[in-house]
Every structure is written in C-alpha cells, then in structure tokens.
Design a protein around this motif. Structure first.
Motif, PDB file in Angstrom:
ATOM      1  N   GLU A  57      -3.444  -6.869  -3.748  1.00 24.95           N
ATOM      2  CA  GLU A  57      -3.260  -6.194  -5.028  1.00 24.95           C
ATOM      3  C   GLU A  57      -4.017  -6.907  -6.150  1.00 24.95           C
ATOM      4  O   GLU A  57      -4.556  -6.247  -7.050  1.00 24.95           O
ATOM      5  CB  GLU A  57      -1.772  -6.106  -5.361  1.00 24.95           C
ATOM      6  CG  GLU A  57      -0.989  -5.176  -4.448  1.00 24.95           C
ATOM      7  CD  GLU A  57       0.477  -5.075  -4.843  1.00 24.95           C
ATOM      8  OE1 GLU A  57       0.881  -5.780  -5.807  1.00 24.95           O
ATOM      9  OE2 GLU A  57       1.221  -4.299  -4.201  1.00 24.95           O
ATOM     10  N   PRO A 127       7.056   0.235 -15.295  1.00 26.71           N
ATOM     11  CA  PRO A 127       5.806  -0.296 -14.726  1.00 26.71           C
ATOM     12  C   PRO A 127       4.597   0.434 -15.276  1.00 26.71           C
ATOM     13  O   PRO A 127       4.646   1.646 -15.524  1.00 26.71           O
ATOM     14  CB  PRO A 127       5.977  -0.064 -13.218  1.00 26.71           C
ATOM     15  CG  PRO A 127       6.954   1.065 -13.120  1.00 26.71           C
ATOM     16  CD  PRO A 127       7.887   0.906 -14.279  1.00 26.71           C
ATOM     17  N   LYS A 131      -0.082  -1.058 -12.064  1.00 25.18           N
ATOM     18  CA  LYS A 131       0.877  -1.622 -11.104  1.00 25.18           C
ATOM     19  C   LYS A 131       1.212  -0.589 -10.024  1.00 25.18           C
ATOM     20  O   LYS A 131       1.254  -0.905  -8.828  1.00 25.18           O
ATOM     21  CB  LYS A 131       2.155  -2.064 -11.831  1.00 25.18           C
ATOM     22  CG  LYS A 131       3.271  -2.539 -10.904  1.00 25.18           C
ATOM     23  CD  LYS A 131       4.482  -2.989 -11.686  1.00 25.18           C
ATOM     24  CE  LYS A 131       5.683  -3.294 -10.792  1.00 25.18           C
ATOM     25  NZ  LYS A 131       5.375  -4.361  -9.819  1.00 25.18           N
ATOM     26  N   GLU A 135       0.372  -0.870  -5.931  1.00 18.44           N
ATOM     27  CA  GLU A 135       1.397  -0.700  -4.908  1.00 18.44           C
ATOM     28  C   GLU A 135       1.015   0.400  -3.925  1.00 18.44           C
ATOM     29  O   GLU A 135       1.124   0.229  -2.701  1.00 18.44           O
ATOM     30  CB  GLU A 135       2.738  -0.371  -5.562  1.00 18.44           C
ATOM     31  CG  GLU A 135       3.393  -1.534  -6.278  1.00 18.44           C
ATOM     32  CD  GLU A 135       4.748  -1.150  -6.843  1.00 18.44           C
ATOM     33  OE1 GLU A 135       5.233  -0.047  -6.512  1.00 18.44           O
ATOM     34  OE2 GLU A 135       5.311  -1.932  -7.616  1.00 18.44           O
TER      35      GLU A 135
END
Length: 410
Positions: A57, A127, A131, A135
């Motif tokens: 990530e 979030p 982000k 994910e």
C-alpha cells in the motif's frame, strides 16, 4: 488437565466417521495426510502478509493512486473545543437533540454551530479516498491471485466438476502439495484481515464482515484438520470468483471511471448471484447435506460443517439483498441517493455546509452570496462503493477546455 482437555477436544467420535481413527490418517507408505497442527503455520504467515500489505500500500498502491489522479476530499477541520471533543470521544459521535442543546449552552455556541462542529469532526475520522484505494488495490491483487492459483490447482481435479467425488474414499484422501499451499495461503489471508480490522475502513456491514471472517477461519481450519479439503477448496474458489470483481469495481469508482465501474459492477452482480445463490446451495450445500453421508452415518463433524456453511449462505442472502436494493434504487430513480455499505461523508464547509451554518466564534464565515454546491446527479450507479458523492469543486479538478459540463457542478 491440558492433556485431558486436548483428548476431549480431538475426540475421534466427535470429528471422524464411525470406525475411523486419527491413527489411520497418519503419513504412511509415502502418502501424506493433513494434520491439525499444520494450521498453526498460518499465524506467522498472516503476520508476514500484514507486513507485505502495508509495504504494498505504501510503495505501490499509494503512488499508483496519485498517478491515476485519485484525490482526497478537502475537509475543513473542526475548531478545537475540549467540551465537544470529550463528548465526541466518550459519549458518541451523533448526540441527540437534547444533548446538542446542552452542549451548545455549555460552549456558548448556537445549536447550528454545534451541529456543524460535529459534522466536521465526523468527517475528520472518515477514511480518505486514497486509503480506500490502497485497501481495495491490495484485496484486488490478492483475490485475483488466489482465484488464478485455485483454478490452476483444481482445474484437473475430478471433484471440481463433480462435487459428489469430494466424498470418494473419504477420509483416506492424500494431501497434494499445491492444494496444501493454496489452502494455507487462504487461511493466512483471512487471519490477516482480522488483525487489520481496527485499521481498515469500517462499513455499515462491519458486524457481518467480522462474522464472515470468523466463520471462514473456523471453516478452513476445521476442514483442513478433518481432511475435508476437497469440499473446502470448492467453497474457497467459489467465493474468490466474485470478490476480485468487486474490488476492481471499487478501484474504477475511486478513479471516477464511471462506465468501467458500472460494467464491472454488473458483471460482479451476475457472478455473485450465480455463485452465491445458485451454485452454493444447489452444489455445495446439497452435497454436504445429502451426498456426504452416502458411505457413513451422520456424526458431530457432519453437523458442525453444515452449520458453518448455512451461516455463510445467510450472509450471502444478506449481501444479495443490499445489492438488489441498490440496483432497484438506480433503476427507479436514476441515481444512488444514499450509500448502501459505506459511511457516507457529510457535506463540509466547502460543499455547502457554510450556507447552512452561521459564523462560529473562531471560524470563518461564508462569503456573502456564495451558492451552495449540489451533490452529484444521475448516471453514477455504483457511487455507494466509496461513499464519496461530491462533485469537482476546485479549478484544478475541472476538465480541460473550461468549466465543468456535468449537471450539478459549478
């Protein structure tokens, strides 16, 4: 005491068919069989996956999101206020009207100013878009790899096409290396998902997701220990066939590639309904309920397996209902009025909140005569995936050649 508990937990009469013992499942004559202690390897592998995920990530997904133009919503932070912050952290993010009036009087603010503060504070905890993109990127890569690996492992196996062969010569079925590694990888992944739950984006079906992860981990561990890998592998492959499509649809939605997102979501819906509502009950549940006891009488492990599978089926029905509600809303109204799974971001001062809220004591007032921004209009059937329903409101976000052309934008 520990020995007695261990003997009771692994009682052969509970987990194995009649006249079958654990000794018969020991390795012999070059044949390898699964053993319950093998599942302990999934714990360190899960920790390794967590490290790989955060590395992916940080150094792959995040730069990729910037390159693809994924931008976070500009949020106006809530003004520092110790009284309101204490209530927000200790008593709840959404106070009642009476609590709001009491807090407003304690802080010397108006009711509307207090409401604005809580809206901005809630938005701070939500979030950001990057982000969510990171994910979904990780989950997409992993689900796709697992689906490809599972297909390669099972393609030439007879039980993939004829589930009744899952019970052929059970439980004396040797363990194949490819199936072992794939199974252990899946178990490690779901354990890693539980480890990262506090840090992941929390959606409205958070409780159902937790139940799903726990049931999946128990089911994978249980099926491995009892040498039920054949039927377990079918369940895993069936689930992986739709999961990566959902994550891909989310990624395109975060990038605002609406047509690609809509197309993938339609494909995902069809695959999900067919695999979870047709194949799973007619092929998986049917064979575990009826065909599995063709050679032996029911025992505790038989009932335990079917209970776990039925719980999964109930979760399938729940998520199918959410998808149907979203599709019905789009067909009827032409747009998604609310988020189905995600926690929808509330309007902040840059999106119209200032038009409703008077100037706070230590905040900036809205420019006189400024018009509030509107939410996105029709033509976005899967905006629920991200929970972001704001149009482009900054000059750098406008398309080349002038002002935005879509209805609902300035």
């Amino acid at each position: 005491m520990w020995s007695s508990l261990n003997d009771w937990l692994w009682n052969e009469r509970l987990w194995l068919p009649a006249n079958i013992s654990w000794a018969q499942l020991e390795d012999h004559d070059g044949l390898v069989f699964p053993h319950p202690q093998d599942t302990l390897m999934a714990v360190p592998l899960a920790l390794a996956l967590v490290v790989v995920r955060f590395t992916f990530e940080r150094f792959v997904a995040l730069p990729l999101s910037r390159w693809l133009g994924v931008r976070n919503q500009i949020r106006r932070p809530a003004d520092p206020n110790a009284t309101l912050e204490k209530h927000y952290l200790m008593k709840g993010r959404e106070p009642t009207e009476s609590q709001m009036n009491l807090l407003a009087s304690q802080c010397g603010l108006t009711l509307r100013q207090t409401q604005c503060w809580f809206r901005r504070r809630r938005n701070q905890d939500r979030p950001c878009l990057t982000k969510k993109f990171c994910e979904s990127s990780w989950k997409f890569v992993f689900y796709l790899c697992c689906f490809v690996c599972g297909t390669m492992v099972l393609y030439h196996e007879s039980w993939l096409w004829t589930p009744v062969k899952c019970w052929e010569n059970y439980p004396h079925q040797p363990l194949k290396p490819g199936l072992y590694h794939w199974y252990l990888l899946e178990l490690s992944f779901y354990i890693s998902l539980l480890m990262t739950l506090p840090f992941d984006t929390k959606r409205k079906d958070f409780k159902e997701q937790v139940i799903h992860h726990f049931v999946t981990i128990i089911l994978i561990s249980f099926s491995y220990s009892l040498n039920l890998l054949r039927i377990g592998s079918l369940v895993l492959l069936l689930h992986d066939s739709a999961d990566y499509l959902l994550e891909a649809s989310k990624l395109f939605n975060y990038m605002h590639w609406r047509r690609m997102c809509d197309t993938l979501f339609i494909i995902f819906s069809l695959v999900f309904f067919y695999t979870r509502l047709v194949l799973f009950p007619t092929r998986i549940l049917y064979t575990t309920f009826f065909e599995s006891i063709g050679n032996f009488s029911p025992f505790f492990g038989y009932y335990f397996l079917n209970i776990l599978l039925v719980i999964l089926q109930l979760l399938h029905v729940f998520w199918s209902w959410l998808i149907l509600c979203m599709i019905y809303s789009f067909i009827k109204k032409g747009q998604m009025e609310k988020d189905v799974r995600s926690d929808v971001e509330e309007l902040d001062s840059s999106d119209g909140e200032a038009a409703e809220c008077p100037q706070m004591k230590n905040g900036a007032a809205q420019r006189p005569g400024a018009a509030p921004l509107t939410a996105l209009g029709a033509g976005q059937p899967v905006a629920w995936l991200t929970g972001i329903h704001q149009p482009r409101s900054r000059p750098e976000d406008w398309p080349r050649g002038g002002l935005p052309q879509r209805r609902g934008q300035l």
